[in-house]
Design a protein around this motif. Sequence first.
Motif, PDB file in Angstrom:
ATOM      1  N   GLU A 113      47.555  30.326  46.432  1.00  0.00           N
ATOM      2  CA  GLU A 113      46.661  31.330  47.022  1.00  0.00           C
ATOM      3  C   GLU A 113      47.309  32.712  47.031  1.00  0.00           C
ATOM      4  N   GLN A 114      48.597  32.758  47.301  1.00  0.00           N
ATOM      5  CA  GLN A 114      49.295  34.039  47.293  1.00  0.00           C
ATOM      6  C   GLN A 114      49.367  34.610  45.878  1.00  0.00           C
ATOM      7  N   GLY A 115      49.607  33.730  44.884  1.00  0.00           N
ATOM      8  CA  GLY A 115      49.648  34.190  43.497  1.00  0.00           C
ATOM      9  C   GLY A 115      48.308  34.733  43.031  1.00  0.00           C
ATOM     10  N   ILE A 116      47.224  34.111  43.465  1.00  0.00           N
ATOM     11  CA  ILE A 116      45.891  34.600  43.102  1.00  0.00           C
ATOM     12  C   ILE A 116      45.615  35.950  43.740  1.00  0.00           C
ATOM     13  N   SER A 117      45.949  36.082  45.018  1.00  0.00           N
ATOM     14  CA  SER A 117      45.699  37.360  45.703  1.00  0.00           C
ATOM     15  C   SER A 117      46.516  38.492  45.090  1.00  0.00           C
ATOM     16  N   ASP A 118      47.765  38.214  44.666  1.00  0.00           N
ATOM     17  CA  ASP A 118      48.575  39.259  44.024  1.00  0.00           C
ATOM     18  C   ASP A 118      47.953  39.732  42.719  1.00  0.00           C
ATOM     19  N   ARG A 119      47.358  38.819  41.978  1.00  0.00           N
ATOM     20  CA  ARG A 119      46.766  39.197  40.695  1.00  0.00           C
ATOM     21  C   ARG A 119      45.402  39.862  40.846  1.00  0.00           C
ATOM     22  N   VAL A 120      44.667  39.496  41.888  1.00  0.00           N
ATOM     23  CA  VAL A 120      43.361  40.116  42.096  1.00  0.00           C
ATOM     24  C   VAL A 120      43.513  41.581  42.494  1.00  0.00           C
ATOM     25  N   LEU A 121      44.567  41.908  43.218  1.00  0.00           N
ATOM     26  CA  LEU A 121      44.778  43.294  43.642  1.00  0.00           C
ATOM     27  C   LEU A 121      45.068  44.212  42.466  1.00  0.00           C
ATOM     28  N   ASP A 122      45.590  43.653  41.387  1.00  0.00           N
ATOM     29  CA  ASP A 122      45.931  44.474  40.212  1.00  0.00           C
ATOM     30  C   ASP A 122      44.726  44.534  39.272  1.00  0.00           C
ATOM     31  N   GLU A 123      44.417  45.730  38.753  1.00  0.00           N
ATOM     32  CA  GLU A 123      43.299  45.921  37.827  1.00  0.00           C
ATOM     33  C   GLU A 123      43.857  46.496  36.522  1.00  0.00           C
ATOM     34  N   PRO A 124      44.125  45.641  35.528  1.00  0.00           N
ATOM     35  CA  PRO A 124      44.702  46.136  34.264  1.00  0.00           C
ATOM     36  C   PRO A 124      43.731  47.055  33.527  1.00  0.00           C
ATOM     37  N   ARG A 125      44.297  47.982  32.769  1.00  0.00           N
ATOM     38  CA  ARG A 125      43.479  48.923  32.008  1.00  0.00           C
ATOM     39  C   ARG A 125      43.066  48.348  30.657  1.00  0.00           C
ATOM     40  N   HIS A 126      43.938  47.552  30.063  1.00  0.00           N
ATOM     41  CA  HIS A 126      43.639  47.008  28.739  1.00  0.00           C
ATOM     42  C   HIS A 126      42.899  45.682  28.875  1.00  0.00           C
ATOM     43  N   ILE A 127      41.991  45.430  27.927  1.00  0.00           N
ATOM     44  CA  ILE A 127      41.169  44.231  27.997  1.00  0.00           C
ATOM     45  C   ILE A 127      42.012  42.965  27.819  1.00  0.00           C
ATOM     46  N   ARG A 128      43.095  43.054  27.051  1.00  0.00           N
ATOM     47  CA  ARG A 128      43.934  41.868  26.855  1.00  0.00           C
ATOM     48  C   ARG A 128      44.648  41.490  28.143  1.00  0.00           C
ATOM     49  N   ASP A 129      45.156  42.483  28.862  1.00  0.00           N
ATOM     50  CA  ASP A 129      45.808  42.190  30.144  1.00  0.00           C
ATOM     51  C   ASP A 129      44.811  41.655  31.173  1.00  0.00           C
ATOM     52  N   ARG A 130      43.587  42.185  31.131  1.00  0.00           N
ATOM     53  CA  ARG A 130      42.579  41.698  32.087  1.00  0.00           C
ATOM     54  C   ARG A 130      42.216  40.239  31.806  1.00  0.00           C
ATOM     55  N   LEU A 131      42.039  39.895  30.524  1.00  0.00           N
ATOM     56  CA  LEU A 131      41.735  38.507  30.189  1.00  0.00           C
ATOM     57  C   LEU A 131      42.899  37.584  30.524  1.00  0.00           C
ATOM     58  N   ASN A 132      44.122  38.071  30.314  1.00  0.00           N
ATOM     59  CA  ASN A 132      45.285  37.264  30.665  1.00  0.00           C
ATOM     60  C   ASN A 132      45.330  36.994  32.167  1.00  0.00           C
ATOM     61  N   ARG A 133      45.021  38.022  32.974  1.00  0.00           N
ATOM     62  CA  ARG A 133      44.993  37.830  34.425  1.00  0.00           C
ATOM     63  C   ARG A 133      43.912  36.822  34.823  1.00  0.00           C
ATOM     64  N   ASP A 134      42.719  36.935  34.236  1.00  0.00           N
ATOM     65  CA  ASP A 134      41.628  36.026  34.595  1.00  0.00           C
ATOM     66  C   ASP A 134      41.947  34.587  34.205  1.00  0.00           C
ATOM     67  N   HIS A 135      42.562  34.389  33.043  1.00  0.00           N
ATOM     68  CA  HIS A 135      42.904  33.022  32.638  1.00  0.00           C
ATOM     69  C   HIS A 135      44.025  32.449  33.497  1.00  0.00           C
ATOM     70  N   GLN A 136      44.950  33.293  33.954  1.00  0.00           N
ATOM     71  CA  GLN A 136      45.976  32.810  34.879  1.00  0.00           C
ATOM     72  C   GLN A 136      45.350  32.375  36.199  1.00  0.00           C
ATOM     73  N   ILE A 137      44.410  33.172  36.699  1.00  0.00           N
ATOM     74  CA  ILE A 137      43.738  32.804  37.947  1.00  0.00           C
ATOM     75  C   ILE A 137      42.953  31.505  37.767  1.00  0.00           C
ATOM     76  N   LEU A 138      42.321  31.347  36.593  1.00  0.00           N
ATOM     77  CA  LEU A 138      41.594  30.100  36.330  1.00  0.00           C
ATOM     78  C   LEU A 138      42.534  28.901  36.342  1.00  0.00           C
ATOM     79  N   GLY A 139      43.727  29.064  35.751  1.00  0.00           N
ATOM     80  CA  GLY A 139      44.699  27.976  35.797  1.00  0.00           C
ATOM     81  C   GLY A 139      45.151  27.660  37.214  1.00  0.00           C
ATOM     82  N   PHE A 140      45.330  28.694  38.036  1.00  0.00           N
ATOM     83  CA  PHE A 140      45.710  28.465  39.439  1.00  0.00           C
ATOM     84  C   PHE A 140      44.594  27.740  40.202  1.00  0.00           C
ATOM     85  N   LEU A 141      43.347  28.117  39.931  1.00  0.00           N
ATOM     86  CA  LEU A 141      42.229  27.458  40.617  1.00  0.00           C
ATOM     87  C   LEU A 141      42.122  25.985  40.229  1.00  0.00           C
TER      88      LEU A 141
END
Length: 515
Positions: free
Chosen positions: A17-45
């Motif tokens: 839960e802490q790892g998900i909240s840390d990543r949600v607070l960050d908003e990447p500018r590049h689409i590749r970084d944003r997709l990487n963040r979303d897939h990491q959150i999906l793996g955590f879920l």
Amino acid sequence: MLLEDQRFLHEDLERLEQGISDRVLDEPRHIRDRLNRDHQILGFLDRIQQQSKRLLDIYNDAEGLRTKEIQSISTGDPFDEFYKQLNEIKDFHRRYPNEPVENLERAYKRKAHGEGESATAEIDNLFTGEEAYGRFLDLTTLHEDYLNLPGVQSRRITYLQYLNVFDQFMPPQCPIKRPEKTTDQYFSYVGRLTDYLESFLRRTRPLEDLDKMFTSFDREFDEAWEAKEVPGWGVETQAAGHGAPETEGTGVGTWCPDCAKEFKNENVYKNHLSGKKHIKAAEARAANRSAANGAVGGDVNGTSTSKPPSSISAKDLQERAIAEREFRVRKLASTMETVRSDTRVNVERKQGMTERERQQELDALFAESAEPSLRPSGADDESDNSDEEKIYNPLKLPLAWDGKPIPYWLYKLHGLGVEFPCEICGNFVYMGRRAFDKHFNEARHIYGLKCLGITNTTLFREITGIEDALKLWDKIQRDKKKEKNGGENVVQMEDAEGNVMPEKVYYDLQKQGLL
């Protein structure tokens, strides 16, 4: 050691839960970084669901092991139980001396750039180069499969045209007839198209509840199928042809409903009736008509259909499977309309680029995505200021491949400032002579001419007005009719030797004394 497993699972859930909240607070500018963040959150879920299931099984205690462990700790000598568990731990590490210890604090902590986190490698493998990390569709392989379908070989379309019609399965956009849709090749093509669109949605929207959306598609299809309202698969479409006469075609020649073809000459129409292609099409049409009448409980000419129920059921199941895939493709395409339009613009833009410009654009894309890892953390403010700077373009010149305006001399050279409106295309304005000359062979202009009843489009180049086009078409029709009538009214003359010739030729030869 169930209590220790229970404690470990609770800690793991809190770290996730802490790892998900840390990543949600960050908003990447590049689409590749944003997709990487979303897939990491999906793996955590997903891991949260797995660990929660294990924790729930421990609390349920179906075998009673947790209760026994609690009783052994609370009732007996605590030191004996302590040393017993300590000996078990030592014995385990003696047998497995190299067993790694999982550090949950570092496992889910978001690493900063430069700490050795290669998280985008997985994203690079998820998308092709044409998809550009989910910005565009890549339907090139499916376009080739579409061109090889039966019924499409005679009407080859470009990739850009295919992007406009890949979700349309009814004429005139789709030339494939209903009997040809029941083939294995078409069924496989529609299946691959559905799988690709679903896969693209799952890769680009990993945090959305797509299963719920797909379930709603299935429910809508079931309701439409029961009501016979699926486009192209209704009862009216199946039974077409035995009621009022069909009016397809231009209405000038003779229409064959079995072959779905118009014949200008009546003799050609009569001769084709004995051909194998017509007989096969007539049998297939009669079979579809009898199947449709049997499905609604009717009969043909007072006699019930003699087709066995098992074959009708198998045919209905096959048509239902194909119709379901077509229905899902329409729904998926409607949800990705923005990506679809961006893909069309990207394809048009790349068609005007050289191979060197495409490579430069690809290198710029990778350089942009790799820039955060090469930039120190203190330079974030400077980059924010540079991103906020707008490109100076007071003349509103078109943008080149690098996102900057093209030179003004190039703008004047190609005449991009000159507007060429076309009334036949719905008053669409083409910028530049090159685009204007090119549009006469494009689908939009040809479709506008066909709406006016004009079939021969090659003679109407440089004509953009509806009134001018209709006048020219009427003149062409009158000239053809006059030529036909003139050829039929020629007076034939015969000389003494039995040679037949027109009247004018006969008199000319007679005046010259050759007869």
